[in-house]
Enzyme design. Structure first.
Site, PDB file in Angstrom:
ATOM      1  N   HIS A 177     -28.511  13.382 -31.787  1.00 10.50           N
ATOM      2  CA  HIS A 177     -27.833  14.545 -32.625  1.00 10.50           C
ATOM      3  C   HIS A 177     -26.620  13.908 -33.244  1.00 10.50           C
ATOM      4  O   HIS A 177     -26.114  12.932 -32.553  1.00 10.50           O
ATOM      5  CB  HIS A 177     -27.758  15.666 -31.891  1.00 10.50           C
ATOM      6  CG  HIS A 177     -26.784  15.851 -30.600  1.00 10.50           C
ATOM      7  ND1 HIS A 177     -27.625  16.112 -29.335  1.00 10.50           N
ATOM      8  CD2 HIS A 177     -25.493  15.441 -30.602  1.00 10.50           C
ATOM      9  CE1 HIS A 177     -26.455  15.959 -28.506  1.00 10.50           C
ATOM     10  NE2 HIS A 177     -25.402  15.669 -29.439  1.00 10.50           N
TER      11      HIS A 177
HETATM   12  P1  TYD Z   1     -28.333  19.044 -25.458  1.00  7.12           P
HETATM   13  O1  TYD Z   1     -27.329  18.974 -26.428  1.00  7.12           O
HETATM   14  O2  TYD Z   1     -29.717  19.277 -25.873  1.00  7.12           O
HETATM   15  O3  TYD Z   1     -28.536  17.726 -24.447  1.00  7.12           O
HETATM   16  P2  TYD Z   1     -28.679  16.151 -24.971  1.00  7.12           P
HETATM   17  O4  TYD Z   1     -28.320  15.998 -26.527  1.00  7.12           O
HETATM   18  O5  TYD Z   1     -27.560  15.478 -23.905  1.00  7.12           O
HETATM   19  O6  TYD Z   1     -30.040  15.671 -24.619  1.00  7.12           O
HETATM   20  O7  TYD Z   1     -28.173  20.070 -24.192  1.00  7.12           O
HETATM   21  C1  TYD Z   1     -29.136  20.527 -23.269  1.00  7.12           C
HETATM   22  C2  TYD Z   1     -29.173  22.111 -22.952  1.00  7.12           C
HETATM   23  O8  TYD Z   1     -27.903  22.131 -22.683  1.00  7.12           O
HETATM   24  C3  TYD Z   1     -29.353  22.740 -24.116  1.00  7.12           C
HETATM   25  O9  TYD Z   1     -30.143  23.884 -23.714  1.00  7.12           O
HETATM   26  C4  TYD Z   1     -27.947  23.250 -24.630  1.00  7.12           C
HETATM   27  C5  TYD Z   1     -27.186  23.199 -23.288  1.00  7.12           C
HETATM   28  N1  TYD Z   1     -25.961  22.897 -23.091  1.00  7.12           N
HETATM   29  C6  TYD Z   1     -24.912  23.948 -22.959  1.00  7.12           C
HETATM   30  O10 TYD Z   1     -25.035  25.154 -22.577  1.00  7.12           O
HETATM   31  N2  TYD Z   1     -23.558  23.615 -22.920  1.00  7.12           N
HETATM   32  C7  TYD Z   1     -23.121  22.413 -23.203  1.00  7.12           C
HETATM   33  O11 TYD Z   1     -21.807  22.187 -23.186  1.00  7.12           O
HETATM   34  C8  TYD Z   1     -24.170  21.403 -23.662  1.00  7.12           C
HETATM   35  C9  TYD Z   1     -23.611  19.895 -23.859  1.00  7.12           C
HETATM   36  C10 TYD Z   1     -25.396  21.733 -23.599  1.00  7.12           C
END
Ligand code: TYD
Length: 132
Positions: A50
């Site tokens: 992303h």
């Molecule tokens: P995501 O951003 O999809 O992780 P990555 O991009 O590293 O694979 O986040 C995974 C899950 O965690 C998603 O449900 C959102 C949640 N999340 C939070 O609640 N707070 C945060 O600060 C972050 C980074 C993610």
């Protein structure tokens, strides 16, 4: 100019071990509003995929390593985060992916904003359209 920008960190190590300080105002180029960390990432599982509209982050593997892939829509660069003093800046509107997590990887991230799903661009085609 390289997409990869590391903070200029002075490790305060001595014969007892390493100590790295990341100080608001001196080291981190934003007000820190959130800290999160990734641990126990399963073997072969990449994360990220992303970009953010406004969020700026810095990231460091405080243990282990992973490979960060940065993409500004025109160029991509891969860089190993494999040392606790390799603190990378992930700017806004940079598509980023993390690959090849080691089993002991602890990826620490400092963020300029609290979590906001509407700041995410999770569709690469949308990202490409916005940066064009
Ligand atoms: P995501 O951003 O999809 O992780 P990555 O991009 O590293 O694979 O986040 C995974 C899950 O965690 C998603 O449900 C959102 C949640 N999340 C939070 O609640 N707070 C945060 O600060 C972050 C980074 C993610």
């Amino acid at each position: 100019m390289s997409l990869v920008r590391f903070l200029d960190i002075v490790t305060k190590g001595d014969d007892r071990g390493h100590l790295v300080a990341l100080e608001y105002g001196n080291d981190i180029p934003f007000d820190i509003k959130r800290v999160y960390y990734l641990t126990d990432t399963k073997e072969g599982v990449p994360r990220g995929f992303h970009a953010h509209r406004e969020l700026v982050q810095v990231a460091v593997c405080v243990s282990g390593r992973c490979m960060m892939k940065l993409d500004d829509g025109a160029r991509t660069e891969d860089v190993w985060l494999d040392a606790p003093d390799k603190v990378i800046v992930i700017d806004k509107m940079i598509w980023h992916e993390m690959h090849h997590f080691s089993a002991d990887c602890v990826l620490l991230v400092l963020a300029s904003e609290v979590y906001d799903e509407s700041d995410y661009i999770r569709d690469y085609k949308v990202f490409k359209g916005l940066v064009r």
